[in-house]
Design a protein around this motif. Structure first.
Motif, short mmCIF file in Angstrom:
data_model
loop_
_atom_site.label_atom_id
_atom_site.label_comp_id
_atom_site.label_asym_id
_atom_site.label_seq_id
_atom_site.Cartn_x
_atom_site.Cartn_y
_atom_site.Cartn_z
N SER A 163 0.82 -1.21 0.00
CA SER A 163 0.00 0.00 0.00
C SER A 163 0.85 1.26 0.00
O SER A 163 0.36 2.33 0.34
N ILE A 168 -4.97 1.87 4.72
CA ILE A 168 -6.16 1.77 3.87
C ILE A 168 -7.30 1.27 4.74
O ILE A 168 -7.17 0.27 5.45
N HIS A 171 -11.97 -2.16 1.67
CA HIS A 171 -11.84 -2.83 0.37
C HIS A 171 -13.12 -3.59 0.09
O HIS A 171 -13.96 -3.81 0.98
N VAL A 319 -9.71 0.74 -1.41
CA VAL A 319 -9.16 0.17 -2.63
C VAL A 319 -10.15 -0.87 -3.14
O VAL A 319 -11.01 -1.35 -2.38
N CYS A 338 -1.81 -1.99 5.56
CA CYS A 338 -0.65 -1.11 5.49
C CYS A 338 0.60 -1.96 5.30
O CYS A 338 0.93 -2.79 6.15
#
Length: 374
Positions: A163, A168, A171, A319, A338
């Motif tokens: 990432s 993040i 997802h 994402v 991460c």
């Protein structure tokens, strides 16, 4: 050992998804036990591959999980400049299958072990290394089923998918299935005497195309790209020769769902279209290949705040690719993505990671260790 030395060793194991992984598991076990760390090897139902779980620090406190997968995708594609299973360095670039996805993270974690062991941890750091993530996260559910006996309920899990070391928060979820239609073979000059399985699959294929088009109309979640759930047929196989009526046809299909949508439900219309074919004498088989839920971690959670501080980067909202993080969250463990490397380098020839990315990840993990000493 440095992170690069460890990555060299890990890349040398061709731990292809869906194949035995005893070699890499044993190497990691041996490495950790040199530091006096107890290691749990957790065989999956396949019996020839296993997850690995280890803990550093007090066993009676809640801590953090560092999670990554040991498997990699195959490296048969053309374009490799060197042996994909022999790490090659060119300046800061370290080439090899799995360097970014995601043995680089595993190497950074293992390189941080000496510092973690030497620290007066008041909260534990757990290592959870899984198998067959690349086949739809097949290994980690078996690890999560054992988690209550392995540690106190964790404060959170960091899933080290590439990432660029940016946290993040979300997802999409995914479900995949294989449909097999069975007809009746014969000479192609007498189609009236056979049942063409490829022709029958056209009905299922059309249902999939229509469903995919419908999903593009919403519901929407603007944090994702694309901002809607999606569906696609990725593989279709059938027939033996042009002059033989094909008696079998396989179709592999996947759905990727935005948060709040069960990806398995997106496949239901396609399964229904296949079942209708039974009335014409076609045999129908449905095989679930894999499934994992979406991840959706709120920005205000303690875990998101911690990773923001450790990386000095604001989290990315979402994402579209999937990870094991959704499974951890579904099991009651806050999870965030991460890790070092770039997902854009994964699953292609000359995959690489930067030595500086390994160092940054190792520093983040050691900083987490210091937080667990407070």
């Amino acid at each position: 050992m440095s992170a690069t030395d460890i990555l060299t060793a890990l890349v040398s194991f061709p731990s292809i998804v869906g194949t035995p992984n005893a070699g890499i598991v044993e190497w990691v076990r041996s490495y950790l036990e040199r530091f006096g760390i107890p290691v749990h090897i957790l065989p999956g139902p396949e019996s020839d591959r296993a997850n690995l779980f280890a803990s550093i620090g007090p066993s009676d406190k809640a801590g953090y999980i560092l999670s990554g997968h040991m498997d990699v995708v195959p490296a048969h594609e053309a374009g490799w400049s060197s042996d994909p299973f022999a790490l090659r360095r060119d300046g800061e670039k370290l080439f090899g299958r799995g360097t970014s996805d995601m043995k680089g993270f595993l190497a950074a974690v293992l390189a941080a072990v000496p510092a973690l062991v030497a620290s007066p941890l008041t909260r534990p750091i757990h290592l959870a290394f899984s198998y067959d993530e690349e086949a739809g996260c097949r290994g980690v559910p078996h690890l999560l089923a054992r988690l209550p006996e392995l540690c106190v309920a964790p404060l959170g899990a960091v899933i080290g998918e590439p990432s660029d070391m940016r946290p993040i928060l979300a997802h999409k979820g995914k479900a995949a299935a294989r449909i097999t239609l069975r007809g009746r073979s014969g000479h192609s000059s007498r189609p009236d005497l056979g049942l063409n399985a490829v022709h029958a699959m056209a009905t299922v294929l059309q249902a999939a195309v229509s469903a995919a088009q419908d999903l593009a109309s919403g519901p929407f979640d603007p944090t994702f790209e694309p901002p809607y759930s999606s569906l696609q047929v990725g593989l279709i196989q059938g027939g033996q020769a042009l002059n033989i009526i094909p008696d079998r046809c396989n179709l592999d299909i996947e759905a990727r769902a935005i948060a709040g949508v069960d990806p398995a439900t997106l496949l239901a219309p396609i399964q229904a279209a296949a079942e209708v074919l039974r009335a014409s004498g076609i045999g129908v088989e449905w095989e679930d290949l894999s499934a994992y839920p979406a991840l959706s971690l709120a920005r205000h959670t303690a875990l998101a705040g911690l990773l923001t501080e450790l990386t000095d980067q604001e989290p990315l909202a979402a994402v579209s690719y999937g990870t094991e993080a959704g499974l951890f969250q579904a099991a009651g463990v806050d999870a965030i993505i991460c890790g070092p490397g770039d997902i854009g380098r994964a699953h292609k020839p000359d995959e690489y990671i930067l030595a500086t990315e390994l160092s940054a990840c190792q520093s983040m993990i050691e900083a987490l260790g210091k937080r667990c000493c407070a």
